[in-house]
Design an enzyme around this catalytic site. Structure first.
Site, PDB file in Angstrom:
ATOM      1  N   CYS A 270      39.621 -28.683  -9.715  1.00 13.78           N
ATOM      2  CA  CYS A 270      39.580 -28.578  -8.254  1.00 13.78           C
ATOM      3  C   CYS A 270      39.101 -29.893  -7.654  1.00 13.78           C
ATOM      4  O   CYS A 270      39.696 -30.405  -6.698  1.00 13.78           O
ATOM      5  CB  CYS A 270      38.670 -27.428  -7.851  1.00 13.78           C
ATOM      6  SG  CYS A 270      38.550 -27.203  -6.083  1.00 13.78           S
TER       7      CYS A 270
ATOM      8  N   HIS B 166      37.954 -15.386  24.833  1.00 18.26           N
ATOM      9  CA  HIS B 166      39.212 -15.649  25.525  1.00 18.26           C
ATOM     10  C   HIS B 166      39.151 -17.033  26.164  1.00 18.26           C
ATOM     11  O   HIS B 166      38.141 -17.366  26.784  1.00 18.26           O
ATOM     12  CB  HIS B 166      39.439 -14.585  26.608  1.00 18.26           C
ATOM     13  CG  HIS B 166      40.675 -14.822  27.400  1.00 18.26           C
ATOM     14  ND1 HIS B 166      41.931 -14.573  26.881  1.00 18.26           N
ATOM     15  CD2 HIS B 166      40.868 -15.328  28.645  1.00 18.26           C
ATOM     16  CE1 HIS B 166      42.845 -14.886  27.790  1.00 18.26           C
ATOM     17  NE2 HIS B 166      42.226 -15.349  28.875  1.00 18.26           N
TER      18      HIS B 166
ATOM     19  N   GLY C 238      33.540 -32.111 -13.328  1.00 23.46           N
ATOM     20  CA  GLY C 238      33.751 -31.537 -11.988  1.00 23.46           C
ATOM     21  C   GLY C 238      34.896 -30.546 -11.962  1.00 23.46           C
ATOM     22  O   GLY C 238      35.049 -29.798 -11.001  1.00 23.46           O
ATOM     23  N   GLY C 239      35.704 -30.549 -13.027  1.00 23.50           N
ATOM     24  CA  GLY C 239      36.822 -29.590 -13.093  1.00 23.50           C
ATOM     25  C   GLY C 239      38.012 -30.052 -12.266  1.00 23.50           C
ATOM     26  O   GLY C 239      37.960 -31.053 -11.541  1.00 23.50           O
TER      27      GLY C 239
HETATM   28  C1  LIG Z   1      47.296 -29.759  -6.986  1.00 21.57           C
HETATM   29  C2  LIG Z   1      46.394 -28.557  -6.986  1.00 21.57           C
HETATM   30  C3  LIG Z   1      45.907 -28.083  -5.783  1.00 21.57           C
HETATM   31  C4  LIG Z   1      45.062 -26.989  -5.753  1.00 21.57           C
HETATM   32  N1  LIG Z   1      44.614 -26.541  -4.551  1.00 21.57           N
HETATM   33  C5  LIG Z   1      43.785 -25.483  -4.498  1.00 21.57           C
HETATM   34  C6  LIG Z   1      43.267 -25.024  -3.254  1.00 21.57           C
HETATM   35  O1  LIG Z   1      43.575 -25.575  -2.190  1.00 21.57           O
HETATM   36  N2  LIG Z   1      42.423 -23.970  -3.257  1.00 21.57           N
HETATM   37  C7  LIG Z   1      42.069 -23.336  -4.424  1.00 21.57           C
HETATM   38  O2  LIG Z   1      41.301 -22.381  -4.374  1.00 21.57           O
HETATM   39  N3  LIG Z   1      42.548 -23.745  -5.614  1.00 21.57           N
HETATM   40  C8  LIG Z   1      43.385 -24.803  -5.681  1.00 21.57           C
HETATM   41  N4  LIG Z   1      43.837 -25.243  -6.895  1.00 21.57           N
HETATM   42  C9  LIG Z   1      43.442 -24.501  -8.114  1.00 21.57           C
HETATM   43  C10 LIG Z   1      42.043 -24.899  -8.584  1.00 21.57           C
HETATM   44  O3  LIG Z   1      42.041 -26.279  -8.860  1.00 21.57           O
HETATM   45  C11 LIG Z   1      41.649 -24.096  -9.813  1.00 21.57           C
HETATM   46  O4  LIG Z   1      41.760 -22.730  -9.534  1.00 21.57           O
HETATM   47  C12 LIG Z   1      40.222 -24.403 -10.250  1.00 21.57           C
HETATM   48  O5  LIG Z   1      40.104 -25.760 -10.587  1.00 21.57           O
HETATM   49  C13 LIG Z   1      39.838 -23.550 -11.455  1.00 21.57           C
HETATM   50  O6  LIG Z   1      38.523 -23.861 -11.834  1.00 21.57           O
HETATM   51  P1  LIG Z   1      37.962 -23.511 -13.284  1.00 21.57           P
HETATM   52  O7  LIG Z   1      36.493 -23.554 -13.179  1.00 21.57           O
HETATM   53  O8  LIG Z   1      38.633 -22.321 -13.804  1.00 21.57           O
HETATM   54  O9  LIG Z   1      38.415 -24.690 -14.232  1.00 21.57           O
HETATM   55  P2  LIG Z   1      38.663 -26.201 -13.903  1.00 21.57           P
HETATM   56  O10 LIG Z   1      37.894 -26.648 -12.761  1.00 21.57           O
HETATM   57  O11 LIG Z   1      40.104 -26.298 -13.868  1.00 21.57           O
HETATM   58  O12 LIG Z   1      38.044 -26.974 -15.133  1.00 21.57           O
HETATM   59  C14 LIG Z   1      38.497 -26.845 -16.437  1.00 21.57           C
HETATM   60  C15 LIG Z   1      38.059 -28.068 -17.196  1.00 21.57           C
HETATM   61  O13 LIG Z   1      38.006 -27.739 -18.585  1.00 21.57           O
HETATM   62  C16 LIG Z   1      38.513 -28.826 -19.345  1.00 21.57           C
HETATM   63  N5  LIG Z   1      38.978 -28.317 -20.640  1.00 21.57           N
HETATM   64  C17 LIG Z   1      39.985 -27.450 -20.894  1.00 21.57           C
HETATM   65  N6  LIG Z   1      40.075 -27.204 -22.218  1.00 21.57           N
HETATM   66  C18 LIG Z   1      39.097 -27.937 -22.813  1.00 21.57           C
HETATM   67  C19 LIG Z   1      38.683 -28.102 -24.149  1.00 21.57           C
HETATM   68  N7  LIG Z   1      39.263 -27.429 -25.144  1.00 21.57           N
HETATM   69  N8  LIG Z   1      37.668 -28.943 -24.393  1.00 21.57           N
HETATM   70  C20 LIG Z   1      37.040 -29.624 -23.400  1.00 21.57           C
HETATM   71  N9  LIG Z   1      37.398 -29.489 -22.098  1.00 21.57           N
HETATM   72  C21 LIG Z   1      38.397 -28.650 -21.813  1.00 21.57           C
HETATM   73  C22 LIG Z   1      39.636 -29.332 -18.442  1.00 21.57           C
HETATM   74  O14 LIG Z   1      39.996 -30.652 -18.784  1.00 21.57           O
HETATM   75  C23 LIG Z   1      39.016 -29.228 -17.050  1.00 21.57           C
HETATM   76  O15 LIG Z   1      38.339 -30.401 -16.692  1.00 21.57           O
HETATM   77  C24 LIG Z   1      44.686 -26.350  -6.969  1.00 21.57           C
HETATM   78  C25 LIG Z   1      45.160 -26.826  -8.185  1.00 21.57           C
HETATM   79  C26 LIG Z   1      46.007 -27.918  -8.201  1.00 21.57           C
HETATM   80  C27 LIG Z   1      46.508 -28.423  -9.520  1.00 21.57           C
END
Ligand SMILES: Cc1cc2nc3c(=O)[nH]c(=O)nc-3n(C[C@H](O)[C@H](O)[C@H](O)COP(=O)(O)OP(=O)(O)OC[C@H]3O[C@@H](n4cnc5c(N)ncnc54)[C@H](O)[C@@H]3O)c2cc1C
Length: 479
Positions: free
Chosen positions: A42, A446, A39-40
């Site tokens: 987020c 309004h 689920g990442g």
């Molecule tokens: C506390 C907090 C609050 C946040 N609030 C907001 C918000 O309100 N609004 C907003 O837009 N954004 C928010 N964010 C940011 C948001 O979570 C990220 O921008 C978003 O998750 C990025 O998504 P992504 O698809 O890039 O990767 P992610 O969803 O981060 O997923 C990456 C995944 O890849 C896995 N991974 C990494 N390297 C490897 C590897 N070598 N092998 C296997 N798996 C790996 C990781 O473990 C992770 O599960 C917040 C972040 C945090 C920490």
């Protein structure tokens, strides 16, 4: 070696691309690899859990303000445990359903494991080697923990461990190292629930990414409930008999301040997680900070290897990651040539007051176009009927326009529903002219808060006039 049409590392925003790919090619073989819960970030430890936690905090703060409106409310109790359990049960349900979807698909092999490149297009996963004709790197980012003397020898938290409920009970006091949006949101959460919060940030401003007057007003309002030390660097951390002591130094005067707290949260920013991946072995270039290097089409240096989301280090927001996943789909799968466009990336900070922003700041606009070609619009919530009804004192909408064309360059909002109010502006910034006039011309209900936005566009002035207004106003950043 197992061979796939596509390998996806990271199960966050990259999951958006899977369904259309399977629909287009029902025989496609995809490996999805994620070392953590699916689920990442987020979903598992970022936006969603933090906002589930912050909503009760917002309710508590609104109830605090009810007295001024003639309502006497007594909050009989707030259960940290129930708020956290509700958060966990909601996100666990979503995590389980994503796990189920990944595990039951005929097209997908789901690996809950770490992935690292061993050669171009080849990766080691759970001891196996897999290869992919195409690879999407959506590896996200991780919390940066700064080198602070003694920090390694004490127990401290990051947003990850708080959301995983490794903080067992509401701490009586918490020191938060960092002054960005994650620090501010958790500060709001813990203070609303009843902890004594101290935020210690290096930057002279809280929320340094925002306009100075937005930062200043956020600090002023949040300071009603916590201590906020800006321009302070934590140099040392000690622990004795379950109490933590932080030694911070004021960066200008060099004066030392001591903060004591039961718990410490480190929220000093996010950095790349790509070291685990060994992108160099896949001949995928990284930036000097370690983010995956991509071009304007989201291609990495290696053909057919694409990166998206936090992994490229550009805008660390889930909505940006979602947008980039669309661009990757267009370019990698449909073979179009769509350039990324970041001219109107919005974001919100879910503190109390809420903050939202899109596009350029005033300094960026005047630097790009010159003072003479920029107009600033300002409207306070309290000067509209709804804002007055809500007793929304000092909160405001600031808009930045290009003088000759009334093109919207940016907008910054602080106050109730800022994240919703800004969307009207974001939508227009995606129109071909990016012209402010539809907001000025359209009827706005309004009395609703949307009138604050409309009137900001109707009360424009030069940057010099705006500075003059600020200098004689309670909003002045220096105050
Ligand atoms: C506390 C907090 C609050 C946040 N609030 C907001 C918000 O309100 N609004 C907003 O837009 N954004 C928010 N964010 C940011 C948001 O979570 C990220 O921008 C978003 O998750 C990025 O998504 P992504 O698809 O890039 O990767 P992610 O969803 O981060 O997923 C990456 C995944 O890849 C896995 N991974 C990494 N390297 C490897 C590897 N070598 N092998 C296997 N798996 C790996 C990781 O473990 C992770 O599960 C917040 C972040 C945090 C920490």
């Amino acid at each position: 070696m197992k061979r796939y049409d596509l390998i996806i590392i990271g199960s966050g925003s990259a999951m958006n691309i899977i369904d259309p790919m399977i629909r287009a090619n029902p025989k496609i073989r995809i490996a999805v690899v994620d070392k953590d819960e699916p689920g990442g970030i987020c979903l598992t430890r970022g936006c969603i859990p933090s906002k589930i936690m912050l909503y009760p905090a917002e309710l508590i703060r609104s109830m605090d303000e009810a007295e001024a409106l003639g309502i006497d409310i007594e909050i009989k109790g707030v259960s940290y445990e129930r708020i956290m359990k509700r958060m966990r049960s909601l996100i666990d349900k979503d995590i389980d359903s994503i796990r189920e979807g990944l595990s039951s698909s005929d097209n997908i092999d789901y690996y809950q494991a770490q992935a690292e490149f061993t050669a171009p297009y080849e990766m080691r996963v759970s001891g196996d080697t897999i290869s992919g004709k195409m690879i999407f790197l959506a590896t996200g980012s991780r919390a940066i923990v700064p080198q602070i003397k003694g920090l390694d020898s004490v127990t401290y938290h990051t947003s990850d461990s708080i959301i995983r409920m490794q903080m067992k009970k509401l701490p009586a006091s918490i020191a938060i190292i960092g002054g960005g949006y994650i620090a501010a949101e958790f500060g709001h959460f813990f203070s609303a629930l009843g902890s004594r919060v101290t935020i210690i940030g290096r930057n002279p401003r809280l929320l340094p990414e925002e306009e100075p007057e937005v930062s200043a007003l956020t600090k002023r309002e949040m300071e009603k409930h916590m201590t906020i030390m800006t321009n302070h660097e934590v140099r040392e951390v000690r622990e004795a008999r379950g109490r933590k002591t932080l030694v911070a130094v004021e960066r200008e005067s060099g004066k030392t301040a001591i903060v004591e707290a039961e718990e410490i949260l480190v929220a000093t920013g996010r950095g790349p997680v790509n070291d685990i991946l060994h992108p160099e072995k896949g001949e995928v270039k990284t930036t000097k900070e370690g983010w995956i290097q991509v071009n304007e089409y989201m291609e990495t240096s290696q053909p057919n290897v694409w990166a998206l989301g936090d992994a490229d280090g550009r805008y660390l927001f889930r909505h940006v990651a979602n947008y980039e996943s669309e661009v990757v789909y267009y370019n990698a799968v449909l073979k179009r040539k769509v350039r990324v466009d970041y001219h109107a990336v919005p974001h919100a900070v879910f503190t109390y007051p809420e903050v939202a922003s899109v596009g350029m700041k005033e300094s960026e606009a005047t630097q790009m176009y010159g003072e003479g070609d920029v107009l600033i619009g300002l409207q306070r919530y309290e000067d509209t009927a709804k804002g007055e009804a809500m007793n929304a004192k000092d909160y405001f909408v600031k808009v930045i326009l290009k003088r000759d064309s009334m093109k919207i360059l940016g907008a910054h909002i602080i106050g109730p529903h800022a994240s919703i109010l800004i969307q009207e502006i974001v939508n227009l910034m995606y129109s071909s002219e990016q012209d402010a006039r539809p907001i000025q011309d359209a009827m706005h209900i309004h009395p609703s808060l949307s009138e604050v936005v409309q009137r900001a566009f109707g009360s424009v002035m030069t940057p010099a006039e705006y500075r003059h207004v600020l200098a004689h106003d309670r909003l002045a950043p220096g105050e």
